[in-house]
Scaffold this motif. Structure first.
Motif, PDB file in Angstrom:
ATOM      1  N   ALA A 118      -3.800  -0.139  11.593  1.00 20.65           N
ATOM      2  CA  ALA A 118      -5.132   0.324  11.149  1.00 20.65           C
ATOM      3  C   ALA A 118      -6.143  -0.839  11.141  1.00 20.65           C
ATOM      4  N   ASP A 119      -6.923  -0.954  10.050  1.00 23.13           N
ATOM      5  CA  ASP A 119      -7.945  -2.005   9.990  1.00 23.13           C
ATOM      6  C   ASP A 119      -7.400  -3.327   9.444  1.00 23.13           C
ATOM      7  N   HIS A 120      -6.082  -3.425   9.255  1.00 24.42           N
ATOM      8  CA  HIS A 120      -5.510  -4.587   8.570  1.00 24.42           C
ATOM      9  C   HIS A 120      -5.842  -5.922   9.238  1.00 24.42           C
TER      10      HIS A 120
ATOM     11  N   TRP B 129       5.892   3.408  -7.240  1.00 26.11           N
ATOM     12  CA  TRP B 129       4.440   3.210  -7.361  1.00 26.11           C
ATOM     13  C   TRP B 129       4.121   2.268  -8.519  1.00 26.11           C
ATOM     14  N   ALA B 130       3.278   1.291  -8.262  1.00 28.92           N
ATOM     15  CA  ALA B 130       2.944   0.304  -9.301  1.00 28.92           C
ATOM     16  C   ALA B 130       1.535   0.527  -9.840  1.00 28.92           C
ATOM     17  N   PRO B 131       1.275   0.119 -11.075  1.00 28.19           N
ATOM     18  CA  PRO B 131      -0.109   0.155 -11.581  1.00 28.19           C
ATOM     19  C   PRO B 131      -0.860  -1.070 -11.035  1.00 28.19           C
TER      20      PRO B 131
ATOM     21  N   TRP C 158      -7.741  -2.026   3.042  1.00 25.51           N
ATOM     22  CA  TRP C 158      -8.998  -2.516   2.449  1.00 25.51           C
ATOM     23  C   TRP C 158      -9.036  -2.346   0.929  1.00 25.51           C
ATOM     24  N   ASN C 159      -8.470  -1.247   0.419  1.00 26.45           N
ATOM     25  CA  ASN C 159      -8.502  -1.093  -1.044  1.00 26.45           C
ATOM     26  C   ASN C 159      -7.792  -2.251  -1.720  1.00 26.45           C
ATOM     27  N   SER C 160      -6.624  -2.595  -1.206  1.00 24.66           N
ATOM     28  CA  SER C 160      -5.858  -3.692  -1.811  1.00 24.66           C
ATOM     29  C   SER C 160      -6.630  -5.000  -1.728  1.00 24.66           C
ATOM     30  N   VAL C 161      -7.208  -5.275  -0.557  1.00 26.22           N
ATOM     31  CA  VAL C 161      -7.954  -6.532  -0.388  1.00 26.22           C
ATOM     32  C   VAL C 161      -9.125  -6.582  -1.369  1.00 26.22           C
ATOM     33  N   LEU C 162      -9.863  -5.475  -1.453  1.00 25.47           N
ATOM     34  CA  LEU C 162     -11.035  -5.478  -2.328  1.00 25.47           C
ATOM     35  C   LEU C 162     -10.621  -5.554  -3.808  1.00 25.47           C
ATOM     36  N   GLU C 163      -9.508  -4.902  -4.134  1.00 34.70           N
ATOM     37  CA  GLU C 163      -9.034  -4.981  -5.527  1.00 34.70           C
ATOM     38  C   GLU C 163      -8.632  -6.418  -5.868  1.00 34.70           C
ATOM     39  N   ALA C 164      -8.050  -7.122  -4.904  1.00 36.07           N
ATOM     40  CA  ALA C 164      -7.666  -8.526  -5.134  1.00 36.07           C
ATOM     41  C   ALA C 164      -8.916  -9.393  -5.273  1.00 36.07           C
TER      42      ALA C 164
ATOM     43  N   GLY D 176       0.802  -1.223   0.000  1.00 37.64           N
ATOM     44  CA  GLY D 176       0.000   0.000   0.000  1.00 37.64           C
ATOM     45  C   GLY D 176       0.830   1.266   0.000  1.00 37.64           C
ATOM     46  N   SER D 177       0.230   2.337   0.529  1.00 34.37           N
ATOM     47  CA  SER D 177       0.885   3.640   0.403  1.00 34.37           C
ATOM     48  C   SER D 177       1.468   4.156   1.711  1.00 34.37           C
ATOM     49  N   MET D 178       1.316   3.404   2.812  1.00 35.03           N
ATOM     50  CA  MET D 178       1.771   3.956   4.094  1.00 35.03           C
ATOM     51  C   MET D 178       2.771   3.096   4.863  1.00 35.03           C
TER      52      MET D 178
HETATM   53  O1  LIG Z   1       2.300   0.998  -5.692  1.00 35.61           O
HETATM   54  C1  LIG Z   1       1.109   1.158  -5.425  1.00 35.61           C
HETATM   55  C2  LIG Z   1       0.632   1.120  -4.098  1.00 35.61           C
HETATM   56  C3  LIG Z   1      -0.719   1.289  -3.880  1.00 35.61           C
HETATM   57  N1  LIG Z   1      -1.562   1.523  -4.921  1.00 35.61           N
HETATM   58  C4  LIG Z   1      -2.991   1.758  -4.661  1.00 35.61           C
HETATM   59  O2  LIG Z   1      -3.105   2.509  -3.458  1.00 35.61           O
HETATM   60  C5  LIG Z   1      -4.215   2.066  -2.702  1.00 35.61           C
HETATM   61  C6  LIG Z   1      -3.709   1.648  -1.342  1.00 35.61           C
HETATM   62  O3  LIG Z   1      -4.775   1.486  -0.459  1.00 35.61           O
HETATM   63  P1  LIG Z   1      -4.811   0.378   0.691  1.00 35.61           P
HETATM   64  O4  LIG Z   1      -4.514  -0.928   0.124  1.00 35.61           O
HETATM   65  O5  LIG Z   1      -6.114   0.477   1.393  1.00 35.61           O
HETATM   66  O6  LIG Z   1      -3.602   0.706   1.614  1.00 35.61           O
HETATM   67  P2  LIG Z   1      -3.142   2.037   2.403  1.00 35.61           P
HETATM   68  O7  LIG Z   1      -2.578   2.983   1.466  1.00 35.61           O
HETATM   69  O8  LIG Z   1      -2.265   1.567   3.477  1.00 35.61           O
HETATM   70  O9  LIG Z   1      -4.521   2.588   2.986  1.00 35.61           O
HETATM   71  C7  LIG Z   1      -4.932   3.150   4.191  1.00 35.61           C
HETATM   72  O10 LIG Z   1      -6.314   3.495   3.984  1.00 35.61           O
HETATM   73  C8  LIG Z   1      -7.215   2.412   3.777  1.00 35.61           C
HETATM   74  C9  LIG Z   1      -8.591   2.970   3.515  1.00 35.61           C
HETATM   75  O11 LIG Z   1      -9.096   3.620   4.634  1.00 35.61           O
HETATM   76  C10 LIG Z   1      -7.204   1.474   4.965  1.00 35.61           C
HETATM   77  O12 LIG Z   1      -8.017   0.338   4.731  1.00 35.61           O
HETATM   78  C11 LIG Z   1      -5.787   1.027   5.172  1.00 35.61           C
HETATM   79  O13 LIG Z   1      -5.755   0.182   6.281  1.00 35.61           O
HETATM   80  C12 LIG Z   1      -4.884   2.234   5.408  1.00 35.61           C
HETATM   81  O14 LIG Z   1      -3.576   1.778   5.673  1.00 35.61           O
HETATM   82  C13 LIG Z   1      -4.852   0.939  -3.477  1.00 35.61           C
HETATM   83  O15 LIG Z   1      -5.934   1.436  -4.228  1.00 35.61           O
HETATM   84  C14 LIG Z   1      -3.763   0.481  -4.439  1.00 35.61           C
HETATM   85  O16 LIG Z   1      -4.237  -0.035  -5.651  1.00 35.61           O
HETATM   86  C15 LIG Z   1      -1.108   1.562  -6.214  1.00 35.61           C
HETATM   87  O17 LIG Z   1      -1.881   1.748  -7.152  1.00 35.61           O
HETATM   88  N2  LIG Z   1       0.220   1.371  -6.420  1.00 35.61           N
END
Ligand SMILES: O=c1ccn([C@@H]2O[C@H](COP(=O)(O)OP(=O)(O)O[C@H]3O[C@H](CO)[C@@H](O)[C@H](O)[C@H]3O)[C@@H](O)[C@H]2O)c(=O)[nH]1
Length: 488
Positions: free
Chosen positions: A396-398, A355-357, A376-382, A295-297
């Motif tokens: 967080a909510d992981h 950053w990856a697509p 959650w975004n990553s989980v739902l995207e998967a 993810g992004s954090m």
């Molecule tokens: O190289 C990357 C990395 C991430 N993403 C996108 O970035 C988003 C990342 O979101 P998420 O997977 O939810 O991770 P976090 O960035 O860690 O999101 C924070 O925000 C979410 C929404 O509230 C919470 O569920 C997480 O726990 C919290 O850490 C997703 O859409 C990914 O597809 C990319 O496209 N490329």
């Protein structure tokens, strides 16, 4: 009497973090596709992150406006130019203190938001859950405020059950599992998997914020959740019926991105071109590649990254690994990779620095699994792409999301993290990582997990198609906003 042909105007206000901005921009697009006028509010340095999406939407004849507010970084004691959580969590230390300063800075946006609401008089404000004060701002002008929650119903229910029934007080040690009282499914957690602030009896900045969020939600018009009914029916029902919340599951929002560009360009500019990425994936066999991204954090230490590298090599699996570290120049020493790693894995692995697509990658048939931090975004995207996961929760909510994936949906293998540790994570060994990857990709359950994941992916697509559950929920929500407008 107001005409029912009036084009509703909805404001969207995401928290300045990729995990929040990405789904809210998709959400705005979904509303715009239904013929509503939509405006996204953001800050100067965050605007470029969404301008390409907005431009592509314009090319389709759909207008999304953007309104810019000045972010008070310096006033809140943050470094100049710090307008997105992404920049804070990239620092090696001091992250938590800065995260709170960042939250403080966002509260200073209430006044400029009110000015904007007064000037534009939108019909509804959809604001991130992190902005509890947005309910007051909207109230002042009689505008309904919807709360956007970027997590799943399962995690929302879990949190409510912990708050209401305090099951964590029935155990004597932090590692002793407790059952989540009244929650469907006999779900167990430990205190170690929860943030200290949630289970301590005294008030902290974090628990105060949580209370403000809960209270502002009660006074809001309702809650939009990026999930779909079929993936967690028991928890959607529990949240709405047993806990009495007004909530609309309208996801997966990422499915509004049809074309390759839409899938590839979400959030930051990708560090690899779509073509290069697709070419690499096209050369691989179906289900043969594991995708790794946190993810992004999440910001792992060099030694934790080293364990991941060793595990990948030992597993023998092909992989795409996204690492939030840029290489400054070719000769740069990279203390997080074993010597000679890149030469040895040349054909087997692709490292993306930056950053990856992600959505584009997950949807490729060569991807057989996803090692994720369970944002959650990553989980739902998967789930949407029909891929099973190795779950590595960090904070967080992981940890709640991990339970949903591995225990409820049974499409995940846990890497075995025991403890909630913000940003840097609990330490996981090479052996544990390798074992989980191997089990997911070629273990005896791999086929069944993949087939369950595929079915969920099909359900996700059906949910957003005309007549599907999320499609209908969005229609119902729009109608509720419209009839609220007609109220005397
Ligand atoms: O190289 C990357 C990395 C991430 N993403 C996108 O970035 C988003 C990342 O979101 P998420 O997977 O939810 O991770 P976090 O960035 O860690 O999101 C924070 O925000 C979410 C929404 O509230 C919470 O569920 C997480 O726990 C919290 O850490 C997703 O859409 C990914 O597809 C990319 O496209 N490329």
């Amino acid at each position: 009497m107001v005409s029912s042909c009036h084009q509703l105007h909805i404001f969207f206000f995401p928290y300045m973090a990729h995990g929040h901005m990405i789904p809210i921009v998709d959400l705005a697009k979904l509303f715009a596709l239904r013929g509503l006028k939509t405006t996204i509010i953001t800050t100067c340095l965050n605007a470029p992150l969404i301008s390409k999406t907005i431009q592509r939407t314009k090319d389709l004849g759909i207008d999304i406006d953007i309104q810019i507010l000045k972010f008070p970084s310096v006033e809140a004691g943050l470094p100049e130019g710090c307008e997105n959580l992404d920049s804070i969590t990239s620092y090696d230390d001091g992250s938590l203190e800065l995260i709170f300063k960042f939250l403080k800075a966002t509260t200073l946006l209430q006044e400029p938001l009110e000015k904007l609401l007064q000037d534009c008089q939108p019909d509804c404000l959809v604001a991130d859950l992190q902005f509890p004060w947005a309910t007051d701002a909207a109230d002042k002008f009689g505008i309904p405020r919807l709360v956007f929650k970027g997590t799943c119903f399962f995690s929302l229910c879990t949190l409510e059950c912990i708050r209401l029934y305090e099951p964590h007080k029935k155990v004597t040690s932090d590692s002793e599992p407790f059952v989540l009282t009244n929650l469907p499914g006999d779900i167990k957690m430990t205190r170690k998997q929860l943030p200290d602030d949630l289970i301590q009896d005294f008030e902290t900045d974090y628990s105060k914020l949580m209370k403000e969020i809960a209270e502002s939600e009660l006074r809001s018009f309702g809650i939009i959740v990026n999930s779909f009914y079929e993936v967690e029916p028991a928890y959607v029902d529990y949240y709405k019926k047993a806990l009495g919340k007004r909530a609309w599951p309208i996801g997966p929002v990422s499915l509004c991105n049809g074309g390759i560009d839409d899938k590839a360009q979400r959030g930051k500019e990708a560090s690899i071109s779509e073509n290069e990425c697709l070419k690499w994936l096209d050369s691989k066999k179906r289900n043969s590649v594991i995708y790794i991204c946190f993810g992004s954090m999440v910001n792992f230490s060099a030694s934790q990254l080293m364990e991941i590298a060793k595990a990948l090599e030992a597993s023998g699996q092909e992989f795409i690994w996204v690492v939030r570290r840029e290489k400054k120049n070719k000769k740069d020493e990279e203390d997080w990779l074993p010597k000679g790693f890149e030469e040895r894995i040349e054909r087997k692995g692709l490292i993306i620095r930056g950053w990856a697509p992600q959505v584009l990658i997950l949807n490729h048939e060569a991807i057989g699994g996803f090692l994720t931090h369970c944002g959650w975004n990553s989980v739902l995207e998967a789930i949407t792409a029909g891929k099973p996961m190795v779950t590595w929760p960090v904070f967080a909510d992981h940890f709640y999301n991990e339970k949903l994936v591995s225990e409820v949906l049974q499409i995940g293998v846990s890497v075995g993290v025991k403890e909630w540790v913000a940003v840097h994570g609990d330490y996981v060994t090479t052996e544990a990582i390798e074992k989980a990857i191997t089990e997911l990709m070629v273990g005896k359950e791999a086929k069944e997990m993949r087939s369950r994941a595929k079915k969920l992916g099909e359900m996700a697509t059906q949910a957003v198609e005309e007549g599907g559950s999320s499609y209908s929920n969005l229609s119902a929500l729009v109608e509720e906003v419209r009839s609220h407008r007609h109220r005397p």
